[in-house]
Motif scaffolding. Sequence first.
Motif, PDB file in Angstrom:
ATOM      1  N   GLY A  10     -27.436 -13.624  -5.750  1.00 12.20           N
ATOM      2  CA  GLY A  10     -26.940 -12.533  -6.576  1.00 12.20           C
ATOM      3  C   GLY A  10     -25.429 -12.517  -6.637  1.00 12.20           C
ATOM      4  N   LEU A  11     -24.932 -11.482  -7.284  1.00  6.23           N
ATOM      5  CA  LEU A  11     -23.492 -11.286  -7.407  1.00  6.23           C
ATOM      6  C   LEU A  11     -23.020 -10.296  -6.364  1.00  6.23           C
ATOM      7  CD1 LEU A  11     -23.044 -11.006 -11.275  1.00  6.23           C
ATOM      8  CD2 LEU A  11     -22.845 -13.035  -9.812  1.00  6.23           C
ATOM      9  N   ALA A  43     -35.424 -13.161   5.448  1.00  6.51           N
ATOM     10  CA  ALA A  43     -34.741 -13.355   4.169  1.00  6.51           C
ATOM     11  C   ALA A  43     -33.247 -13.464   4.414  1.00  6.51           C
ATOM     12  CB  ALA A  43     -35.037 -12.190   3.223  1.00  6.51           C
ATOM     13  N   ARG A  44     -32.594 -14.130   3.495  1.00  4.33           N
ATOM     14  CA  ARG A  44     -31.144 -14.277   3.546  1.00  4.33           C
ATOM     15  C   ARG A  44     -30.616 -14.094   2.139  1.00  4.33           C
ATOM     16  NH1 ARG A  44     -26.795 -17.044   2.833  1.00  4.33           N
ATOM     17  NH2 ARG A  44     -26.375 -19.208   3.025  1.00  4.33           N
ATOM     18  N   SER A  45     -29.476 -13.457   2.039  1.00  4.97           N
ATOM     19  CA  SER A  45     -28.871 -13.314   0.717  1.00  4.97           C
ATOM     20  C   SER A  45     -27.651 -14.223   0.610  1.00  4.97           C
ATOM     21  CB  SER A  45     -28.476 -11.866   0.434  1.00  4.97           C
ATOM     22  OG  SER A  45     -27.418 -11.469   1.269  1.00  4.97           O
ATOM     23  N   CYS A  46     -27.395 -14.635  -0.598  1.00  3.17           N
ATOM     24  CA  CYS A  46     -26.218 -15.425  -0.917  1.00  3.17           C
ATOM     25  C   CYS A  46     -25.604 -14.790  -2.156  1.00  3.17           C
ATOM     26  CB  CYS A  46     -26.600 -16.876  -1.179  1.00  3.17           C
ATOM     27  SG  CYS A  46     -25.183 -17.895  -1.654  1.00  3.17           S
ATOM     28  N   LEU A  47     -24.503 -14.074  -1.937  1.00  8.68           N
ATOM     29  CA  LEU A  47     -23.842 -13.365  -3.025  1.00  8.68           C
ATOM     30  C   LEU A  47     -22.557 -14.088  -3.388  1.00  8.68           C
ATOM     31  CD1 LEU A  47     -24.266  -9.692  -1.760  1.00  8.68           C
ATOM     32  CD2 LEU A  47     -25.796 -11.023  -3.236  1.00  8.68           C
ATOM     33  N   VAL A  48     -22.356 -14.289  -4.667  1.00 10.02           N
ATOM     34  CA  VAL A  48     -21.164 -14.975  -5.149  1.00 10.02           C
ATOM     35  C   VAL A  48     -20.342 -14.021  -6.012  1.00 10.02           C
ATOM     36  CG1 VAL A  48     -22.190 -17.284  -5.053  1.00 10.02           C
ATOM     37  CG2 VAL A  48     -22.394 -15.935  -7.146  1.00 10.02           C
ATOM     38  N   GLY A  49     -19.067 -14.341  -6.139  1.00 10.55           N
ATOM     39  CA  GLY A  49     -18.174 -13.514  -6.933  1.00 10.55           C
ATOM     40  C   GLY A  49     -17.915 -14.103  -8.304  1.00 10.55           C
ATOM     41  N   LEU A  50     -17.619 -13.231  -9.224  1.00 12.85           N
ATOM     42  CA  LEU A  50     -17.225 -13.660 -10.568  1.00 12.85           C
ATOM     43  C   LEU A  50     -15.722 -13.537 -10.764  1.00 12.85           C
ATOM     44  CD1 LEU A  50     -19.986 -12.121 -12.877  1.00 12.85           C
ATOM     45  CD2 LEU A  50     -19.776 -14.466 -12.031  1.00 12.85           C
ATOM     46  N   ASP A  51     -15.015 -13.313  -9.667  1.00  6.92           N
ATOM     47  CA  ASP A  51     -13.570 -13.104  -9.739  1.00  6.92           C
ATOM     48  C   ASP A  51     -12.785 -14.393  -9.539  1.00  6.92           C
ATOM     49  OD1 ASP A  51     -14.070 -13.571  -7.074  1.00  6.92           O
ATOM     50  OD2 ASP A  51     -13.196 -11.686  -6.363  1.00  6.92           O
ATOM     51  N   GLY A  52     -13.475 -15.535  -9.516  1.00  9.53           N
ATOM     52  CA  GLY A  52     -12.814 -16.819  -9.341  1.00  9.53           C
ATOM     53  C   GLY A  52     -12.609 -17.216  -7.892  1.00  9.53           C
TER      54      GLY A  52
END
Length: 122
Positions: A10-11, A43-52
Amino acid sequence: MSEPRVLVLGLDPFRVPGPWDPQPVADKIEAGMAQFEAAGVGARSCLVGLDGSDDIETVLTAALTERPWEVVVVGGGIRRAEGQLFEDVINLVRRHAPGAAIAFNETPDDTYRAAARRLNGA
């Protein structure tokens, strides 16, 4: 807690350009992840950014290849992001976690329900 079987992509709401208040979304993500623990499902989450601040492909590839995943949940932020992010993520999942079922949540706090639809033995 059992070994992780589910990866949630997710973000990171704090790294999505705004103006907006990311805290309510962060709270819902936390509540959604807590449901896995309550059900005894790793479970594990992997969150990424859209801010570069992330090389999204590198971050997601590392998470996808960390272990064999039974289910990969692709969050709504990724599905609704501008550009081809959703397409890129689905292709990364296909390439790096080919044995995983793919699930889609409706909201951050129903992530467990989305995974449970595809989870063997849940």
